[in-house]
Design a protein around this motif. Structure first.
Motif, PDB file in Angstrom:
ATOM      1  N   VAL A  31       0.810  -1.214   0.000  1.00 20.99           N
ATOM      2  CA  VAL A  31       0.000   0.000   0.000  1.00 20.99           C
ATOM      3  C   VAL A  31       0.848   1.270   0.000  1.00 20.99           C
ATOM      4  O   VAL A  31       0.686   2.133  -0.866  1.00 20.99           O
ATOM      5  CB  VAL A  31      -0.975   0.014   1.207  1.00 20.99           C
ATOM      6  N   ASP A  32       1.737   1.418   0.962  1.00 20.62           N
ATOM      7  CA  ASP A  32       2.469   2.678   1.113  1.00 20.62           C
ATOM      8  C   ASP A  32       3.305   3.035  -0.114  1.00 20.62           C
ATOM      9  O   ASP A  32       3.400   4.197  -0.489  1.00 20.62           O
ATOM     10  CB  ASP A  32       3.350   2.643   2.366  1.00 20.62           C
ATOM     11  N   GLY A  33       3.875   2.031  -0.757  1.00 19.58           N
ATOM     12  CA  GLY A  33       4.692   2.285  -1.938  1.00 19.58           C
ATOM     13  C   GLY A  33       3.895   2.671  -3.166  1.00 19.58           C
ATOM     14  O   GLY A  33       4.447   3.176  -4.143  1.00 19.58           O
ATOM     15  N   LYS A  34       2.580   2.451  -3.137  1.00 18.60           N
ATOM     16  CA  LYS A  34       1.723   2.769  -4.286  1.00 18.60           C
ATOM     17  C   LYS A  34       0.894   4.036  -4.060  1.00 18.60           C
ATOM     18  O   LYS A  34       0.039   4.373  -4.862  1.00 18.60           O
ATOM     19  CB  LYS A  34       0.772   1.597  -4.580  1.00 18.60           C
ATOM     20  N   THR A  35       1.142   4.732  -2.963  1.00 15.86           N
ATOM     21  CA  THR A  35       0.418   5.978  -2.706  1.00 15.86           C
ATOM     22  C   THR A  35       0.974   7.087  -3.602  1.00 15.86           C
ATOM     23  O   THR A  35       1.935   6.880  -4.347  1.00 15.86           O
ATOM     24  CB  THR A  35       0.546   6.382  -1.223  1.00 15.86           C
ATOM     25  N   PHE A  36       0.404   8.262  -3.524  1.00 16.07           N
ATOM     26  CA  PHE A  36       0.839   9.377  -4.378  1.00 16.07           C
ATOM     27  C   PHE A  36       1.947  10.202  -3.733  1.00 16.07           C
ATOM     28  O   PHE A  36       3.013  10.382  -4.300  1.00 16.07           O
ATOM     29  CB  PHE A  36      -0.360  10.269  -4.719  1.00 16.07           C
ATOM     30  N   TYR A  37       1.682  10.703  -2.532  1.00 15.16           N
ATOM     31  CA  TYR A  37       2.572  11.695  -1.923  1.00 15.16           C
ATOM     32  C   TYR A  37       3.898  11.121  -1.437  1.00 15.16           C
ATOM     33  O   TYR A  37       4.955  11.705  -1.671  1.00 15.16           O
ATOM     34  CB  TYR A  37       1.867  12.413  -0.766  1.00 15.16           C
TER      35      TYR A  37
ATOM     36  N   LEU B 271      -3.410   2.121  -9.124  1.00 14.09           N
ATOM     37  CA  LEU B 271      -3.944   3.414  -9.586  1.00 14.09           C
ATOM     38  C   LEU B 271      -5.001   3.949  -8.620  1.00 14.09           C
ATOM     39  O   LEU B 271      -4.986   5.123  -8.253  1.00 14.09           O
ATOM     40  CB  LEU B 271      -4.525   3.282 -10.991  1.00 14.09           C
ATOM     41  N   ILE B 272      -5.902   3.087  -8.184  1.00 16.43           N
ATOM     42  CA  ILE B 272      -6.941   3.517  -7.234  1.00 16.43           C
ATOM     43  C   ILE B 272      -6.304   3.920  -5.904  1.00 16.43           C
ATOM     44  O   ILE B 272      -6.705   4.901  -5.274  1.00 16.43           O
ATOM     45  CB  ILE B 272      -7.999   2.411  -7.038  1.00 16.43           C
ATOM     46  N   THR B 273      -5.280   3.190  -5.468  1.00 14.02           N
ATOM     47  CA  THR B 273      -4.567   3.538  -4.238  1.00 14.02           C
ATOM     48  C   THR B 273      -3.947   4.931  -4.368  1.00 14.02           C
ATOM     49  O   THR B 273      -4.026   5.754  -3.459  1.00 14.02           O
ATOM     50  CB  THR B 273      -3.478   2.489  -3.929  1.00 14.02           C
ATOM     51  N   LYS B 274      -3.339   5.196  -5.517  1.00 18.37           N
ATOM     52  CA  LYS B 274      -2.726   6.504  -5.788  1.00 18.37           C
ATOM     53  C   LYS B 274      -3.787   7.621  -5.775  1.00 18.37           C
ATOM     54  O   LYS B 274      -3.593   8.672  -5.173  1.00 18.37           O
ATOM     55  CB  LYS B 274      -2.027   6.460  -7.143  1.00 18.37           C
ATOM     56  N   LEU B 275      -4.916   7.368  -6.437  1.00 17.89           N
ATOM     57  CA  LEU B 275      -5.994   8.372  -6.486  1.00 17.89           C
ATOM     58  C   LEU B 275      -6.579   8.615  -5.094  1.00 17.89           C
ATOM     59  O   LEU B 275      -6.859   9.754  -4.719  1.00 17.89           O
ATOM     60  CB  LEU B 275      -7.086   7.923  -7.454  1.00 17.89           C
TER      61      LEU B 275
ATOM     62  N   PHE C  26     -13.818   8.062 -12.257  1.00 22.85           N
ATOM     63  CA  PHE C  26     -13.044   6.993 -11.636  1.00 22.85           C
ATOM     64  C   PHE C  26     -13.673   5.605 -11.670  1.00 22.85           C
ATOM     65  O   PHE C  26     -12.981   4.619 -11.455  1.00 22.85           O
ATOM     66  CB  PHE C  26     -12.696   7.357 -10.196  1.00 22.85           C
ATOM     67  N   LEU C  27     -14.961   5.499 -11.940  1.00 21.26           N
ATOM     68  CA  LEU C  27     -15.616   4.193 -11.910  1.00 21.26           C
ATOM     69  C   LEU C  27     -14.974   3.211 -12.889  1.00 21.26           C
ATOM     70  O   LEU C  27     -14.813   2.039 -12.585  1.00 21.26           O
ATOM     71  CB  LEU C  27     -17.111   4.328 -12.194  1.00 21.26           C
ATOM     72  N   LYS C  28     -14.567   3.707 -14.057  1.00 20.84           N
ATOM     73  CA  LYS C  28     -13.968   2.800 -15.044  1.00 20.84           C
ATOM     74  C   LYS C  28     -12.690   2.155 -14.511  1.00 20.84           C
ATOM     75  O   LYS C  28     -12.384   1.018 -14.848  1.00 20.84           O
ATOM     76  CB  LYS C  28     -13.707   3.531 -16.360  1.00 20.84           C
ATOM     77  N   TYR C  29     -11.963   2.861 -13.666  1.00 20.44           N
ATOM     78  CA  TYR C  29     -10.731   2.297 -13.109  1.00 20.44           C
ATOM     79  C   TYR C  29     -11.027   1.256 -12.039  1.00 20.44           C
ATOM     80  O   TYR C  29     -10.278   0.306 -11.861  1.00 20.44           O
ATOM     81  CB  TYR C  29      -9.847   3.399 -12.521  1.00 20.44           C
ATOM     82  N   ILE C  30     -12.130   1.453 -11.336  1.00 21.13           N
ATOM     83  CA  ILE C  30     -12.513   0.493 -10.302  1.00 21.13           C
ATOM     84  C   ILE C  30     -13.075  -0.771 -10.946  1.00 21.13           C
ATOM     85  O   ILE C  30     -12.847  -1.877 -10.482  1.00 21.13           O
ATOM     86  CB  ILE C  30     -13.542   1.119  -9.335  1.00 21.13           C
ATOM     87  N   GLU C  31     -13.806  -0.603 -12.046  1.00 22.55           N
ATOM     88  CA  GLU C  31     -14.434  -1.746 -12.698  1.00 22.55           C
ATOM     89  C   GLU C  31     -13.458  -2.599 -13.498  1.00 22.55           C
ATOM     90  O   GLU C  31     -13.756  -3.735 -13.823  1.00 22.55           O
ATOM     91  CB  GLU C  31     -15.569  -1.259 -13.611  1.00 22.55           C
TER      92      GLU C  31
ATOM     93  N   ALA D  36      -3.293  -6.550 -10.481  1.00 23.22           N
ATOM     94  CA  ALA D  36      -2.455  -6.311  -9.303  1.00 23.22           C
ATOM     95  C   ALA D  36      -3.269  -5.479  -8.330  1.00 23.22           C
ATOM     96  O   ALA D  36      -4.079  -4.659  -8.735  1.00 23.22           O
ATOM     97  CB  ALA D  36      -1.183  -5.579  -9.699  1.00 23.22           C
ATOM     98  N   GLY D  37      -3.055  -5.690  -7.064  1.00 22.96           N
ATOM     99  CA  GLY D  37      -3.770  -4.913  -6.065  1.00 22.96           C
ATOM    100  C   GLY D  37      -2.907  -4.684  -4.849  1.00 22.96           C
ATOM    101  O   GLY D  37      -1.983  -5.452  -4.582  1.00 22.96           O
ATOM    102  N   THR D  38      -3.209  -3.643  -4.120  1.00 20.10           N
ATOM    103  CA  THR D  38      -2.459  -3.332  -2.903  1.00 20.10           C
ATOM    104  C   THR D  38      -3.103  -3.989  -1.683  1.00 20.10           C
ATOM    105  O   THR D  38      -2.504  -4.025  -0.625  1.00 20.10           O
ATOM    106  CB  THR D  38      -2.394  -1.810  -2.686  1.00 20.10           C
ATOM    107  N   ASN D  39      -4.318  -4.467  -1.854  1.00 24.22           N
ATOM    108  CA  ASN D  39      -5.040  -5.154  -0.790  1.00 24.22           C
ATOM    109  C   ASN D  39      -5.331  -6.582  -1.217  1.00 24.22           C
ATOM    110  O   ASN D  39      -5.189  -6.926  -2.380  1.00 24.22           O
ATOM    111  CB  ASN D  39      -6.349  -4.434  -0.467  1.00 24.22           C
ATOM    112  N   LEU D  40      -5.772  -7.370  -0.250  1.00 24.33           N
ATOM    113  CA  LEU D  40      -6.040  -8.778  -0.502  1.00 24.33           C
ATOM    114  C   LEU D  40      -7.449  -9.112  -0.040  1.00 24.33           C
ATOM    115  O   LEU D  40      -7.893  -8.645   1.019  1.00 24.33           O
ATOM    116  CB  LEU D  40      -5.014  -9.610   0.278  1.00 24.33           C
ATOM    117  N   PHE D  41      -8.159  -9.892  -0.853  1.00 32.40           N
ATOM    118  CA  PHE D  41      -9.491 -10.375  -0.513  1.00 32.40           C
ATOM    119  C   PHE D  41      -9.392 -11.891  -0.398  1.00 32.40           C
ATOM    120  O   PHE D  41      -8.904 -12.560  -1.304  1.00 32.40           O
ATOM    121  CB  PHE D  41     -10.487  -9.970  -1.590  1.00 32.40           C
ATOM    122  N   ILE D  42      -9.847 -12.414   0.731  1.00 35.53           N
ATOM    123  CA  ILE D  42      -9.797 -13.857   0.970  1.00 35.53           C
ATOM    124  C   ILE D  42     -11.168 -14.351   1.436  1.00 35.53           C
ATOM    125  O   ILE D  42     -11.793 -13.734   2.299  1.00 35.53           O
ATOM    126  CB  ILE D  42      -8.741 -14.218   2.045  1.00 35.53           C
ATOM    127  N   VAL D  43     -11.592 -15.453   0.848  1.00 33.19           N
ATOM    128  CA  VAL D  43     -12.763 -16.178   1.347  1.00 33.19           C
ATOM    129  C   VAL D  43     -12.221 -17.550   1.748  1.00 33.19           C
ATOM    130  O   VAL D  43     -11.552 -18.221   0.948  1.00 33.19           O
ATOM    131  CB  VAL D  43     -13.864 -16.319   0.285  1.00 33.19           C
TER     132      VAL D  43
END
Length: 197
Positions: free
Chosen positions: A74-80, A136-140, A177-182, A187-194
């Motif tokens: 996460v932190d490495g993919k932020t903007f600032y 990209l979403i993490t950066k935004l 921004f919806l197109k970027y979420i869809e 690759a993702g900065t978070n993880l989803f597990i079931v």
């Protein structure tokens, strides 16, 4: 675990039962729930191993666990913060990371591999594991986080966040921004597990 937040939840009358408890020491009997959902909570709790063991304990046999958690990416993919490092201000970047983690009570950011291993070692069978929240979403998100401070300032004053967002601004942001979420997140900065007990 925060009485004030629990009181706010109770006032909304949306929940049948509420409990003030530490997730690492739940006041529920063994095998008492069919499912557990946790959205971006793990990174705020120290000792996630104990947290997962409690979840395993209170789930019924074949019960389902659905969780999302931030990872060390996460932190490495932020903007600032990467920008500050790039322009030669790593001390400011480090300070921002410390301030963000302190303010939002973030304490645990393992790798995806470590999260998956921890879930499996607890005894869960992983059914789904997926990267979510693209870089990209993490950066935004990070770029626009400065717009959240007015809402944050209301919390100590009136007990909740108050967002002033005109409908046309909201519609514009959704359109942009919806197109970027869809998009399929490769690759993702978070993880989803079931997982299943």
């Amino acid at each position: 675990i925060a009485p004030r937040d629990l009181f706010a939840a109770a006032k909304r009358k949306m929940y049948k039962n509420l409990a003030l408890a530490d997730a690492r020491d739940l006041p529920f009997t063994d095998n008492s729930y069919s499912s557990i959902i946790s959205i971006s909570t793990f990174e705020h709790i120290t000792n996630p191993k104990k947290l997962l063991m409690e979840m395993y304990r209170v789930l019924k046999p074949n019960g389902v666990l659905a969780i999302t958690m931030e990872t060390d990416e996460v932190d490495g993919k932020t903007f600032y913060r990467p920008l500050l490092n790039k322009i030669g201000l790593p001390f400011v970047s480090n300070f921002l990371t410390w301030a963000y983690n302190t303010y939002f009570h973030r304490s645990t950011l393992p790798t995806k591999k470590e999260w998956i291993s921890l879930v499996e070692k607890t005894g869960f069978e992983i059914l789904v594991k997926k990267d979510i929240i693209s870089p990209l979403i993490t950066k935004l998100y990070d770029f626009f986080i400065v717009t959240s401070w007015p809402a944050q300032l209301f919390r100590p004053l009136i007990g909740r966040r108050k967002v002033f967002r005109p409908k046309f601004i909201e519609d514009l942001l959704v359109k942009i921004f919806l197109k970027y979420i869809e998009e399929e997140e490769i690759a993702g900065t978070n993880l989803f597990i079931v997982a299943k007990k």
